[in-house]
Design a protein around this motif. Sequence first.
Motif, PDB file in Angstrom:
ATOM      1  N   MET A  66       0.827  -1.218   0.000  1.00 31.65           N
ATOM      2  CA  MET A  66       0.000   0.000   0.000  1.00 31.65           C
ATOM      3  C   MET A  66       0.853   1.256   0.000  1.00 31.65           C
ATOM      4  N   CYS A  67       2.148   1.123   0.358  1.00 29.88           N
ATOM      5  CA  CYS A  67       3.055   2.274   0.340  1.00 29.88           C
ATOM      6  C   CYS A  67       4.424   1.802  -0.094  1.00 29.88           C
ATOM      7  N   GLN A  68       5.168   2.719  -0.760  1.00 28.89           N
ATOM      8  CA  GLN A  68       6.538   2.360  -1.170  1.00 28.89           C
ATOM      9  C   GLN A  68       7.426   2.078   0.038  1.00 28.89           C
ATOM     10  N   ASP A  69       7.142   2.742   1.166  1.00 31.70           N
ATOM     11  CA  ASP A  69       7.887   2.437   2.385  1.00 31.70           C
ATOM     12  C   ASP A  69       7.205   1.266   3.072  1.00 31.70           C
ATOM     13  N   THR A  70       7.772   0.078   2.882  1.00 33.78           N
ATOM     14  CA  THR A  70       7.143  -1.128   3.426  1.00 33.78           C
ATOM     15  C   THR A  70       7.542  -1.374   4.880  1.00 33.78           C
ATOM     16  N   LYS A 144       6.701  -0.530  10.202  1.00 34.74           N
ATOM     17  CA  LYS A 144       6.515   0.871  10.579  1.00 34.74           C
ATOM     18  C   LYS A 144       7.324   1.765   9.649  1.00 34.74           C
ATOM     19  N   GLY A 145       6.613   2.636   8.938  1.00 35.60           N
ATOM     20  CA  GLY A 145       7.257   3.556   8.006  1.00 35.60           C
ATOM     21  C   GLY A 145       8.084   4.609   8.727  1.00 35.60           C
ATOM     22  N   ALA A 146       9.153   5.036   8.060  1.00 32.92           N
ATOM     23  CA  ALA A 146      10.065   5.990   8.699  1.00 32.92           C
ATOM     24  C   ALA A 146       9.502   7.413   8.721  1.00 32.92           C
ATOM     25  N   GLY A 147       8.642   7.731   7.758  1.00 36.64           N
ATOM     26  CA  GLY A 147       8.103   9.091   7.707  1.00 36.64           C
ATOM     27  C   GLY A 147       7.399   9.463   9.000  1.00 36.64           C
ATOM     28  N   SER A 148       6.661   8.521   9.554  1.00 37.28           N
ATOM     29  CA  SER A 148       5.967   8.800  10.813  1.00 37.28           C
ATOM     30  C   SER A 148       6.846   8.487  12.027  1.00 37.28           C
ATOM     31  N   GLU A 149       7.665   7.433  11.906  1.00 40.70           N
ATOM     32  CA  GLU A 149       8.545   7.087  13.042  1.00 40.70           C
ATOM     33  C   GLU A 149       9.495   8.252  13.341  1.00 40.70           C
ATOM     34  N   ASN A 180       4.396  15.869   7.568  1.00 45.58           N
ATOM     35  CA  ASN A 180       5.466  14.883   7.314  1.00 45.58           C
ATOM     36  C   ASN A 180       5.082  13.430   7.577  1.00 45.58           C
ATOM     37  N   PRO A 181       4.301  13.128   8.621  1.00 41.36           N
ATOM     38  CA  PRO A 181       4.016  11.701   8.888  1.00 41.36           C
ATOM     39  C   PRO A 181       2.808  11.146   8.135  1.00 41.36           C
ATOM     40  N   CYS A 182       2.368  11.803   7.061  1.00 44.69           N
ATOM     41  CA  CYS A 182       1.269  11.301   6.235  1.00 44.69           C
ATOM     42  C   CYS A 182      -0.046  11.150   7.017  1.00 44.69           C
ATOM     43  N   PRO A 183      -0.624  12.265   7.495  1.00 50.28           N
ATOM     44  CA  PRO A 183      -1.910  12.178   8.184  1.00 50.28           C
ATOM     45  C   PRO A 183      -3.033  11.793   7.218  1.00 50.28           C
ATOM     46  N   SER A 268       1.950   7.302  14.027  1.00 51.61           N
ATOM     47  CA  SER A 268       1.797   6.357  12.924  1.00 51.61           C
ATOM     48  C   SER A 268       0.910   6.994  11.849  1.00 51.61           C
ATOM     49  N   CYS A 269       1.052   6.495  10.627  1.00 48.26           N
ATOM     50  CA  CYS A 269       0.497   7.200   9.473  1.00 48.26           C
ATOM     51  C   CYS A 269      -0.830   6.568   9.017  1.00 48.26           C
ATOM     52  N   HIS A 270      -1.334   7.038   7.861  1.00 47.83           N
ATOM     53  CA  HIS A 270      -2.577   6.450   7.333  1.00 47.83           C
ATOM     54  C   HIS A 270      -2.365   5.025   6.838  1.00 47.83           C
ATOM     55  N   ALA A 271      -1.086   4.600   6.766  1.00 49.64           N
ATOM     56  CA  ALA A 271      -0.796   3.195   6.455  1.00 49.64           C
ATOM     57  C   ALA A 271      -0.335   2.503   7.742  1.00 49.64           C
ATOM     58  N   THR A 272      -1.103   2.633   8.805  1.00 44.00           N
ATOM     59  CA  THR A 272      -0.778   1.943  10.062  1.00 44.00           C
ATOM     60  C   THR A 272      -1.072   0.462   9.870  1.00 44.00           C
ATOM     61  N   ARG A 273      -0.004  -0.346   9.893  1.00 42.00           N
ATOM     62  CA  ARG A 273      -0.123  -1.755   9.513  1.00 42.00           C
ATOM     63  C   ARG A 273       0.080  -2.671  10.699  1.00 42.00           C
ATOM     64  N   HIS A 274      -0.656  -3.758  10.678  1.00 39.64           N
ATOM     65  CA  HIS A 274      -0.665  -4.618  11.849  1.00 39.64           C
ATOM     66  C   HIS A 274      -1.371  -5.916  11.444  1.00 39.64           C
TER      67      HIS A 274
HETATM   68  S1  SF4 Z   1       4.685   7.680   6.741  1.00 39.27           S
HETATM   69 FE1  SF4 Z   1       3.386   5.899   6.213  1.00 39.27          FE
HETATM   70  S2  SF4 Z   1       2.173   6.488   4.393  1.00 39.27           S
HETATM   71 FE2  SF4 Z   1       3.873   7.979   4.664  1.00 39.27          FE
HETATM   72  S3  SF4 Z   1       5.514   7.200   3.314  1.00 39.27           S
HETATM   73 FE3  SF4 Z   1       5.894   6.372   5.384  1.00 39.27          FE
HETATM   74  S4  SF4 Z   1       4.827   4.378   5.448  1.00 39.27           S
HETATM   75 FE4  SF4 Z   1       4.050   5.498   3.679  1.00 39.27          FE
END
Ligand code: SF4
Length: 279
Positions: A66-70, A144-149, A180-183, A268-274
């Motif tokens: 769902m996102c390039q940052d897996t 966990k994506g780095a943009g939000s971490e 930045n963390p993709c809300p 955590s972002c809109h791609a909160t995965r679990h």
């Molecule tokens: S913060 Fe989440 S939605 Fe944004 S690029 Fe990173 S993993 Fe993808």
Amino acid sequence: MSRDIPRAAVVQAVADLFRRANQELGADMVAALEAARGEEASPTGRRVLEQILENARLARTEGLPMCQDTGFPVVFAFLGEDAHVDDLAGAVDEGIRRGTAAGYLRASVVRHPLDRVNTGDNTPALLHLTLVAGDRLRLAVTPKGAGSENMSRLAMLRPADGEEGIVDFVVETVRAAGPNPCPPLVVGVGIGSNFEGVALLAKRALLRPVGDPSPDPRLAALERRIAARVRDLGIGPAGFGGTVTALAVHAEAGPTHIASLPVAVNISCHATRHAEAVL
Ligand code: SF4
């Protein structure tokens, strides 16, 4: 007598969970995003939410991330005291390796923060092991994506700062993060424990189904208070302005020192995965 859980079963489960978490946004997140689409006041914000939902639908049906940052592979293992697994850490890493290959997931882990050499297969995972009663193994895989971490923060407040200080710190962290963390975000808040423990509390808060309030009424009230202040920030979906900046605020608390009030905010972002399984 302990129950043996075959190493191969752990490998397979982790591989499936890592791939699935990246391709299939959880039903709780989808429901929260759909509710947000109904609530959002900004037309641009509603369009962003529409696109996020369409992206999640395509990822699920086409078998794509769902996102390039897996994500950095974080794995919580709750191991029954009457269960045994040979080489649990090795099995988890092998599962991450296979899930990465099966899902065509981006390799996002470097072996050392200073030499930055990519390990090529998303290993090693960060494994959090908790011993629990019983003879089962519960696995929760949370890429966990780095943009939000990278927007997450920790503070060692003074006890006198109290709930007011906690709310201010969390809201200021979300405000400073901006787009930045993709809300829209899921905001995990840890309160108490010590320096390293509070970060784990914040991360564990993200394991709860999105939008479920804390079973502790005092924490549930604090979650509502923070959510109202975050809503007033006006950051909105993708940061384009709007009323839905966070889908949920989840808080977890733990015992702490008489002289400490640690607070951690794991954004955590809109791609909160679990994804979870029990073996
Ligand atoms: S913060 Fe989440 S939605 Fe944004 S690029 Fe990173 S993993 Fe993808």
